[in-house]
Design an enzyme around this catalytic site. Structure first.
Site, mmCIF file in Angstrom:
data_model
loop_
_atom_site.group_PDB
_atom_site.id
_atom_site.type_symbol
_atom_site.label_atom_id
_atom_site.label_comp_id
_atom_site.label_asym_id
_atom_site.label_seq_id
_atom_site.Cartn_x
_atom_site.Cartn_y
_atom_site.Cartn_z
ATOM 1 N N SER A 79 15.893 19.286 11.440
ATOM 2 C CA SER A 79 17.397 19.403 11.466
ATOM 3 C C SER A 79 18.115 18.896 10.325
ATOM 4 O O SER A 79 17.749 19.189 9.261
ATOM 5 C CB SER A 79 17.772 18.873 12.704
ATOM 6 O OG SER A 79 19.149 18.912 12.951
ATOM 7 N N ASP A 95 23.831 22.101 9.136
ATOM 8 C CA ASP A 95 22.729 21.331 8.942
ATOM 9 C C ASP A 95 21.484 22.221 8.767
ATOM 10 O O ASP A 95 21.720 23.522 8.886
ATOM 11 C CB ASP A 95 22.643 20.288 10.113
ATOM 12 C CG ASP A 95 22.149 21.077 11.470
ATOM 13 O OD1 ASP A 95 22.500 22.203 11.407
ATOM 14 O OD2 ASP A 95 21.638 20.453 12.138
ATOM 15 N N ASP A 103 18.805 23.167 10.117
ATOM 16 C CA ASP A 103 18.414 24.215 11.058
ATOM 17 C C ASP A 103 19.558 24.967 11.482
ATOM 18 O O ASP A 103 19.363 25.999 12.721
ATOM 19 C CB ASP A 103 17.705 23.702 12.251
ATOM 20 C CG ASP A 103 17.818 22.851 13.061
ATOM 21 O OD1 ASP A 103 19.254 22.248 13.035
ATOM 22 O OD2 ASP A 103 17.612 22.519 14.297
ATOM 23 N N ASP A 139 21.478 24.297 13.916
ATOM 24 C CA ASP A 139 22.195 24.197 15.215
ATOM 25 C C ASP A 139 23.392 23.608 15.484
ATOM 26 O O ASP A 139 23.859 23.413 16.839
ATOM 27 C CB ASP A 139 21.071 23.800 16.238
ATOM 28 C CG ASP A 139 20.575 22.032 15.784
ATOM 29 O OD1 ASP A 139 21.330 21.638 15.010
ATOM 30 O OD2 ASP A 139 19.957 21.726 16.577
#
Length: 446
Positions: A102, A241, A243, A245
């Protein structure tokens, strides 16, 4: 030995703490636990990753672990975490594995697991996977060993889904947006999605090289997207960010619009469109009191959960609610996503702007955030502090002083010997003084 799984999967320094051997073991164990309830077919797993350099190594390890347990693997390549969750659901797969840390720096990596339907795992399931790591298992041989193939259309499948659910048919034509992709998993897909929805897109930090993910950019460094918005005269900026999400934003003046403000904007939009189930929003205890006050004024109920998107997801699912999230920018719309989806959130936010003709600053202005002060107090015994009569008395005294114009949140850290003292009050001075008073009592009680 502590619990292997943290608040969002297994994370650690890649090739030191999070080794290929551990990746193989986790994947094999997960395949066994998540596929054992249905033995009528060969298990199928979808595997994806963000672009950090260790992802290739761990992808190979996870694939080996899954196939060694008899699961077939579909390799989705570099796509955001919400894309992986969507693909698990869309393809009817038995499980999904996202290899990402992340917003963490590049040397770290992580393994996030998703069950059938694209849902994150309950603590009990994670415990079962961890327990299985230490149990003897038999491995399939011959034709029963899992097979591997590339899922070449993974990104296109996800984009089609985003465009069908992200804007409610509202064109983003006329909006200029700067998107900071954090040199992460959304570097290709986020600019494509926003352009396909009609926006004029300026992409920054969208050239991942394996080592530059989250490096001074993305949702943890909003100064970059803020400066770019002002430079290009954009209507807003979006920051993801590594990833993707999560989603944070800045308005046309470069002023930060956080997850609380984004949730407020979306809650009002969904109330107006009839999508907001029971006129209810789900947020964590860390959301600003200003969110509660703004929603109360609008006739919207706010249900609160413990910190962590998994707890928001649990409340959303158990209550059948339509919107929830965190101040950090994890926003979940269960009708369209099973986890936080930064791209979907950004599309919904821009659709509200385009549909109303109002600026992001005007829309976000519905929430007036109260000054918030957080003090982390090192302690020797979190349990002793929690049981202290002196601490409870200090908290009660401040709560009486603040009344309904502020609040006190005393929260032990989940991973460290710290107690977090958070105060919201009408003024920063009042919040700081109150936090310091309680922090002093906490320190003395430890």
């Amino acid at each position: 030995m502590g619990r292997l799984f943290g608040t969002d999967g297994v994370r650690g320094l890649a090739n030191a703490e999070l080794t290929p051997e551990l990746g193989i073991a986790i994947a094999a164990s997960a395949a066994g636990v998540l596929a054992e309830s249905d033995r009528s077919h060969r298990p199928v797993a979808v595997v994806a990753r963000d672009p950090r350099v260790s992802g290739e190594m761990l992808e190979a390890a996870v694939t080996a672990g899954l196939t060694s347990a008899g699961a077939d693997v579909l390799l989705a390549g570099v796509v955001p975490t919400p894309a992986l969750a969507f693909l698990v659901q869309d393809l009817g797969a038995d499980l999904g594995v996202m290899i990402s840390a992340s917003h963490n720096p590049m040397p770290d990596n992580g393994i996030k697991l998703f069950a059938a339907g694209g849902h994150k795992l309950a603590d009990t399931v994670e415990d079962a996977i961890e327990a299985r790591l230490h149990e003897p298992t038999s491995r399939p041989t011959g034709a029963h060993v899992g097979r591997v193939r590339d899922l070449a259309d993974a990104g296109d499948r996800y984009l089609k889904h985003l465009l069908s659910s992200g804007t409610n048919g509202v064109s983003l034509a006329g909006l200029r947006v700067v998107v900071d992709c954090a040199n992460g998993a959304a570097s290709e897909l986020a600019p494509r999605a926003y352009r396909d929805a009609g926006a004029d897109v300026i992409a920054i930090h969208a050239e991942p090289d394996g080592v530059n993910i989250n490096d001074g950019c993305g949702s943890t460094h909003l100064d970059k997207v803020s400066a770019a918005v002002r430079e290009h005269g954009a209507d807003l900026g979006i920051a993801h960010d590594g990833d993707a999400d999560r989603c944070l934003a800045v308005d046309a003046n470069g002023v930060t619009v956080d997850g609380d403000q984004i949730m407020a904007v979306l809650a009002l939009a969904m109330r107006d469109s009839g999508e907001l189930t029971d006129d209810t929003l789900v947020a964590t205890v860390m959301s600003n009191l200003g969110l509660h006050l703004a929603m109360r004024e609008a006739g919207i109920t706010v249900r609160t959960t413990a910190v962590g998107d998994r707890y928001v997801l649990e409340e959303l699912r158990s209550g059948g609610f339509a919107l929830g999230g965190e101040q950090s920018g994890h926003v979940v719309l269960p009708a369209h996503a099973t986890t936080g989806d930064g791209l979907l959130t950004a599309l919904r936010l821009m659709a509200r702007m385009a549909g109303t003709g109002r600026s992001l600053a005007e829309l976000a202005g519905v929430l007036v955030a109260l000054p918030q002060v957080l003090i982390n107090v090192p302690v020797t015994d979190k349990a002793a502090v929690a049981a202290s009569a002196e601490v409870r008395a200090a908290v009660a005294e401040v709560e009486t002083e603040l009344g309904d114009q502020g609040r006190v949140l005393l929260r032990p850290s989940g991973t460290e010997q710290l107690v977090r003292v958070m105060i919201e009050a009408p003024t920063t001075r009042m919040a700081q003084d109150s936090a310091e008073r309680i922090a002093a009592v906490v320190a003395a009680a430890s």
